[in-house]
Structures are given as structure tokens and as C-alpha cells.
Design a protein around this motif. Structure first.
Motif, PDB file in Angstrom:
ATOM      1  N   ILE A   1     139.866  15.195 126.575  1.00  0.00           N
ATOM      2  CA  ILE A   1     141.298  15.482 126.483  1.00  0.00           C
ATOM      3  C   ILE A   1     141.939  14.308 125.743  1.00  0.00           C
ATOM      4  N   PRO A   2     142.093  14.407 124.420  1.00  0.00           N
ATOM      5  CA  PRO A   2     142.668  13.280 123.662  1.00  0.00           C
ATOM      6  C   PRO A   2     144.087  12.982 124.098  1.00  0.00           C
TER       7      PRO A   2
ATOM      8  N   LYS B   1     137.008  16.538 133.292  1.00  0.00           N
ATOM      9  CA  LYS B   1     137.906  16.266 132.175  1.00  0.00           C
ATOM     10  C   LYS B   1     138.016  14.751 131.984  1.00  0.00           C
ATOM     11  N   ILE B   2     137.741  14.327 130.769  1.00  0.00           N
ATOM     12  CA  ILE B   2     137.819  12.906 130.429  1.00  0.00           C
ATOM     13  C   ILE B   2     139.053  12.715 129.553  1.00  0.00           C
ATOM     14  N   TYR B   3     140.057  12.036 130.083  1.00  0.00           N
ATOM     15  CA  TYR B   3     141.337  11.909 129.387  1.00  0.00           C
ATOM     16  C   TYR B   3     141.364  10.735 128.419  1.00  0.00           C
ATOM     17  N   ASP B   4     142.225  10.852 127.433  1.00  0.00           N
ATOM     18  CA  ASP B   4     142.465   9.796 126.448  1.00  0.00           C
ATOM     19  C   ASP B   4     141.204   9.428 125.672  1.00  0.00           C
ATOM     20  N   VAL B   5     140.420  10.423 125.306  1.00  0.00           N
ATOM     21  CA  VAL B   5     139.207  10.180 124.531  1.00  0.00           C
ATOM     22  C   VAL B   5     138.991  11.365 123.595  1.00  0.00           C
ATOM     23  N   SER B   6     138.424  11.114 122.442  1.00  0.00           N
ATOM     24  CA  SER B   6     138.142  12.192 121.496  1.00  0.00           C
ATOM     25  C   SER B   6     136.793  12.838 121.813  1.00  0.00           C
TER      26      SER B   6
END
Length: 257
Positions: A68-69, A124-129
């Protein structure tokens, strides 16, 4: 007395080795320790095929990770909360929970307890492309990553978040090798934020050699505005080095007399 290493004369109060040779030996010892730690970390990996690259292994995975960028507009208006919960536009990155749990204490706690991620098999992995997440999972299987400075920085942040210490050290070593006069300020601030001691020392060393032009750089002016505490630390380190250098010269003059 004579130094056993370089055969040069030195003060009698020193024992067996002059200060220069002692310091050089200490640096070599630290470097060897880091290399040994890196080799030990790599031995922990089972060398399993990574499902991010091997399509045949993907159907057998029991986890799906979604990148989740960060969204620049998420902090303005009412759209922020909606963006945080939105469905990702990129494909899921498959993985095995046993692998993630064995590599990361954060994933272990998440997957071995009755958390939503453990029950659903979706993380969900946030703030990553997507590309960074894919490289992160691939490293968890193979201890390998194709790095450039941006990839190394992004992976270091992710490795710190999930406590994958060997990956953090691997990325830090790569970034440290790229430190130069142009990027030392940026890397110094980055190292401070992420407790990267080796990178911090390398960046500071480069900054110490270019103090006469430091205040003229745009990066310096930005640092003054964003984190003036770091600017104070740079000048304190510089002053300490000047004092130590002056003390060393006084000692040399006294010994020659």
C-alpha cells in the motif's frame, strides 16, 4: 621503544605497538567481525526458491502480502482514511508464513497469534511500493537483493520495521559504500532516523572533511530547518576532532623535545 608492527619508534609509555598501528588493527578487527556476522546471517537461510520469482511455487503459498504505497493526498481532506483502507492496485506478493515467521520476530508475533493477518492470510504493508515489497520477500528466501541506493534505503526502512537485522545490515553496508561529498548530509540524517551506526560514522567523516563549504549547500539549509539538532551534533563532532588533533600535535612536539 620500537613498534612490533611498523618498526617505528614511539613513546615508552605505549606497550608494544604504536597508537597508529593499534588503531589500524582495531579497525581491521571490527571489519572482520562485521564480515563474520554477515556470513552467519546468510547461513540462516534455507535457500528455498522465492515465490516472487518462481511461478510454480506461488500456488502453494499460504500468505499474500499487499503493498500500500503512501499517498501524497492522504493527509489532506476527508480522503485520507479511505485511502488507507483502499484495495491495492498492484498484484499480491505470495509467501509462506513459516518463512516470514522464521526471519522476522514481528511477522512471527503477527502470525502465531490470533491476529487478523493470521486468520485471513492477507498482510497489508503500508508506505511501500510493490517493487520494494517484492524485493523484501525475495530476500527473506534467498539473502540476495539487487541494490541501488534508493532500493537499499527503502529496504533498510522495511527491514528495520520488521526487525530483519541481517537485511538492515546488508543495506547499510551498501549505502555506506556510496557515501560521498554530495550525499553525506542526506545520508547522515537518514542514518540518525534509522539508527544506522556504520552509515552515520561514514557520513560524518566525509562531512568533517568539507566543513568549509557545508553551510553553502541546499541540503544543509534544509537540515537547519527540519532538524537543527543534527547540525549542532555535526559542529560538536568537528570541534572535538579539532581539539583532539591539536592535542596530538602538542604531544608530538613534547616527545621531540
Amino acid at each position: 621503544m620500537w613498534c612490533h608492527s611498523c618498526k617505528e619508534g614511539y613513546d615508552e609509555e605505549d606497550a608494544g605497538t604504536c597508537k597508529e598501528c593499534y588503531d589500524e588493527a582495531s579497525e581491521t578487527e571490527e571489519e572482520l567481525k562485521r564480515e563474520i556476522d554477515e556470513l552467519r546471517s546468510r547461513l540462516l537461510f534455507l535457500r528455498l526458491p522465492s515465490p516472487t520469482l518462481d511461478a510454480a511455487s506461488a500456488p502453494n503459498c499460504d500468505l499474500l502480502l499487499h503493498a500500500i504505497p503512501s499517498c501524497p493526498s492522504s493527509s489532506s481532506g476527508a480522503g485520507g482514511d479511505g485511502d488507507a483502507g483502499r484495495a491495492p492496485d498492484t498484484p499480491a506478493v505470495p509467501a509462506h508464513r513459516v518463512i516470514l515467521a522464521s526471519r522476522s520476530p514481528v511477522f512471527r508475533a503477527m502470525l502465531e497469534n490470533e491476529m487478523e493477518e493470521s486468520r485471513s492470510g492477507v498482510i497489508k504493508i503500508y508506505d511501500v511500493s510493490y517493487d520494494i515489497l517484492r524485493a523484501f520477500v525475495h530476500y527473506m528466501y534467498t539473502a540476495e537483493a539487487l541494490l541501488d541506493e534508493q532500493m537499499a534505503s527503502d529496504l533498510l526502512v522495511l527491514a528495520e520495521k520488521y526487525e530483519v537485522k541481517h537485511l538492515k545490515a546488508y543495506c547499510e553496508k551498501f549505502i555506506t559504500s556510496k557515501v560521498n561529498n554530495e550525499n553525506a548530509i542526506t545520508h547522515y540524517a537518514f542514518a540518525h532516523r534509522h539508527s544506522a551506526k556504520q552509515l552515520l560514522e561514514a557520513s560524518l567523516s566525509v562531512l568533517m572533511d568539507s566543513m568549509s563549504t557545508l553551510a553553502d549547500r541546499e541540503e544543509y539549509k534544509e537540515l537547519v530547518e527540519k532538524d537543527p539538532r543534527l547540525v549542532v551534533e555535526i559542529y560538536e563532532a568537528y570541534l572535538n576532532r579539532q581539539v583532539n588533533t591539536a592535542a596530538g600535535k602538542d604531544t608530538d612536539c613534547s616527545s621531540r623535545k
